[in-house]
Design a protein around this motif. Structure first.
Motif, PDB file in Angstrom:
ATOM      1  N   SER A 241      -5.007   4.727   2.823  1.00  0.00           N
ATOM      2  CA  SER A 241      -4.756   3.396   2.595  1.00  0.00           C
ATOM      3  C   SER A 241      -3.730   2.706   3.511  1.00  0.00           C
ATOM      4  O   SER A 241      -3.648   1.561   3.689  1.00  0.00           O
ATOM      5  CB  SER A 241      -4.959   2.979   1.379  1.00  0.00           C
ATOM      6  N   ASP A 242      -2.848   3.395   3.669  1.00  0.00           N
ATOM      7  CA  ASP A 242      -1.477   2.973   4.104  1.00  0.00           C
ATOM      8  C   ASP A 242      -1.681   2.718   5.672  1.00  0.00           C
ATOM      9  O   ASP A 242      -1.595   1.762   6.319  1.00  0.00           O
ATOM     10  CB  ASP A 242      -0.313   3.855   4.009  1.00  0.00           C
TER      11      ASP A 242
ATOM     12  N   ASN B  11      -6.959  -1.416  -2.856  1.00  0.00           N
ATOM     13  CA  ASN B  11      -6.876  -0.319  -1.851  1.00  0.00           C
ATOM     14  C   ASN B  11      -6.520   1.145  -2.405  1.00  0.00           C
ATOM     15  O   ASN B  11      -7.293   2.092  -2.035  1.00  0.00           O
ATOM     16  CB  ASN B  11      -5.964  -0.670  -0.633  1.00  0.00           C
ATOM     17  N   ILE B  12      -5.509   1.065  -3.150  1.00  0.00           N
ATOM     18  CA  ILE B  12      -5.177   2.200  -3.566  1.00  0.00           C
ATOM     19  C   ILE B  12      -6.367   2.708  -4.608  1.00  0.00           C
ATOM     20  O   ILE B  12      -6.660   3.983  -4.814  1.00  0.00           O
ATOM     21  CB  ILE B  12      -3.989   2.064  -4.522  1.00  0.00           C
TER      22      ILE B  12
ATOM     23  N   LEU C 205     -10.408   4.033   5.336  1.00  0.00           N
ATOM     24  CA  LEU C 205      -9.418   4.510   4.361  1.00  0.00           C
ATOM     25  C   LEU C 205      -9.716   5.939   3.845  1.00  0.00           C
ATOM     26  O   LEU C 205      -8.658   6.707   3.670  1.00  0.00           O
ATOM     27  CB  LEU C 205      -9.652   3.454   3.170  1.00  0.00           C
TER      28      LEU C 205
ATOM     29  N   ALA D 195      -4.467  -0.025   6.491  1.00  0.00           N
ATOM     30  CA  ALA D 195      -4.135  -1.435   6.083  1.00  0.00           C
ATOM     31  C   ALA D 195      -3.588  -1.902   7.643  1.00  0.00           C
ATOM     32  O   ALA D 195      -3.273  -3.246   7.562  1.00  0.00           O
ATOM     33  CB  ALA D 195      -3.074  -1.385   5.336  1.00  0.00           C
TER      34      ALA D 195
ATOM     35  N   ALA E   8      -3.620  -4.655  -2.161  1.00  0.00           N
ATOM     36  CA  ALA E   8      -3.120  -3.280  -2.010  1.00  0.00           C
ATOM     37  C   ALA E   8      -3.530  -2.534  -3.374  1.00  0.00           C
ATOM     38  O   ALA E   8      -3.978  -1.554  -3.187  1.00  0.00           O
ATOM     39  CB  ALA E   8      -1.515  -3.615  -2.439  1.00  0.00           C
TER      40      ALA E   8
ATOM     41  N   GLU F 289      -8.915   4.283  -2.683  1.00  0.00           N
ATOM     42  CA  GLU F 289      -8.691   5.618  -2.042  1.00  0.00           C
ATOM     43  C   GLU F 289      -8.833   6.485  -3.126  1.00  0.00           C
ATOM     44  O   GLU F 289      -9.329   7.764  -2.975  1.00  0.00           O
ATOM     45  CB  GLU F 289      -7.359   5.511  -1.632  1.00  0.00           C
TER      46      GLU F 289
ATOM     47  N   ASN G 198       0.724  -1.241   0.000  1.00  0.00           N
ATOM     48  CA  ASN G 198       0.093  -0.064   0.018  1.00  0.00           C
ATOM     49  C   ASN G 198       0.912   1.145   0.081  1.00  0.00           C
ATOM     50  O   ASN G 198       0.558   2.121  -0.616  1.00  0.00           O
ATOM     51  CB  ASN G 198      -0.886  -0.034   1.325  1.00  0.00           C
TER      52      ASN G 198
ATOM     53  N   ARG H  23       0.654   3.597  -3.082  1.00  0.00           N
ATOM     54  CA  ARG H  23       0.221   4.837  -2.908  1.00  0.00           C
ATOM     55  C   ARG H  23       0.672   6.025  -3.412  1.00  0.00           C
ATOM     56  O   ARG H  23       0.449   7.185  -3.903  1.00  0.00           O
ATOM     57  CB  ARG H  23      -0.074   4.931  -1.435  1.00  0.00           C
TER      58      ARG H  23
END
Length: 300
Positions: free
Chosen positions: A243-244, A168-169, A238, A247, A165, A172, A106, A110
């Motif tokens: 997201s970092d 997630n990115i 998030l 996680a 990952a 975001e 992430n 990111r």
């Protein structure tokens, strides 16, 4: 905002800490991808019904659908299909430790994709937390046998966490455009279900279901709590902290899984596991920036 973040973080940790057990009832007779498709299909339907009841619009700007599709494929198709497959080839302890790699993926993605700064406290906190998880599960590794299946399990696990990952990115990015969490999850899950179902269909998988009631109990739990509630909370988290940091949930919920195991599977705590939990807590404080605030209060 802080209380909201704590509530959202706790919701994800408590629910996902229990889904590790539920997932074990989903593997077996029914193909992995069929179980994944069913789980998120139920979740998407529930989200759609909720939006209808609450008069929440599901309209999304046309330009956002390509990102919603990507998020759905990465998070609700590839991530969980690979994760369920990995659980068939390795012990959950190893999978729990490996899951921490999502944080590092992430952080890097990111920076590359969204151009957002790498936060040093997240890296340091994640590393401390990873050490804690390794200590907690150290006894389990002594029982692990290196079979042919472990290599395949590692491959599936890596693919799962890398997919998570990317998902997630992408999520975001969507949420940065002020897209609502519930409509986003509805569309992303729907796209994920469509993709998973098509792959299962063209791969010749049988859409057969087992007779065991435990499969359906776990399916409902995973759909309602593990998908609708936990993912809704996670996406909100998030959106608010990035997201970092969000996680870090993956490093905390294995501890909840152990607590549950203590009551239902007679898990015995050791000095290593106790120290490991302390490391996870310290790592969380560092990653969330709380350690600096506490230190500054002490020195003032």
């Amino acid at each position: 905002m802080l209380n909201s973040n704590v509530f959202l973080f706790s919701t994800c940790v408590l629910i996902w800490g229990s889904t590790w057990i539920a997932i074990t009832f989903q593997t077996g007779e029914t193909p992995v991808m069929v179980s994944v498709a069913l789980r998120f299909a139920i979740a998407a339907v529930l989200l759609g019904i909720w939006c209808k009841i609450r008069s929440i619009s599901l309209r999304i700007a046309p330009g956002q659908h390509k990102y919603l599709f990507a998020a759905g494929v990465f998070l609700y198709c590839m991530d969980y299909s690979f994760l369920y497959a990995a659980e068939q080839h390795m012990i959950s302890a190893l999978l729990a430790v490996l899951s921490s790699s999502v944080i590092y993926f992430n952080v890097v993605l990111r920076r590359i994709i969204l151009g957002k700064a790498i936060r040093l406290e997240v890296i340091i906190g994640a590393t401390i937390g990873l050490l804690g998880i390794a200590l907690i599960f150290a006894p389990e590794f002594e029982k692990m046998s290196l079979t042919e299946g472990i290599s395949l399990g590692l491959l599936f696990a890596t693919a799962s966490f890398l997919s998570a990952a990317f998902g997630n990115i992408t999520s975001e990015r969507i949420l940065d455009r002020q897209t609502g969490v519930i409509p986003m999850n509805f569309w992303a899950m729907s796209y994920g279900v469509a993709c998973t179902s098509l792959i299962a269909l063209f791969s010749g998988m049988e859409f057969s279901l087992p007779d065991q009631p435990s499969y359906y109990y776990s399916l409902v739990y995973l759909s309602v709590f593990g998908s609708v509630l936990a993912f809704g909370s996670y996406m909100k988290l998030l959106k608010q902290i990035g997201s970092d940091k969000a996680a870090y949930v993956v490093l905390v919920y294995p501890v909840v899984a152990l607590i549950i195991s203590t009551f239902f599977e007679a898990y015995l705590w050791t000095q290593y596991s106790i120290v490991g939990v302390v490391f996870v807590i310290i790592g969380n404080a560092v990653a969330m920036g709380k350690a600096n605030r506490l230190l500054s209060r002490w020195t003032d």
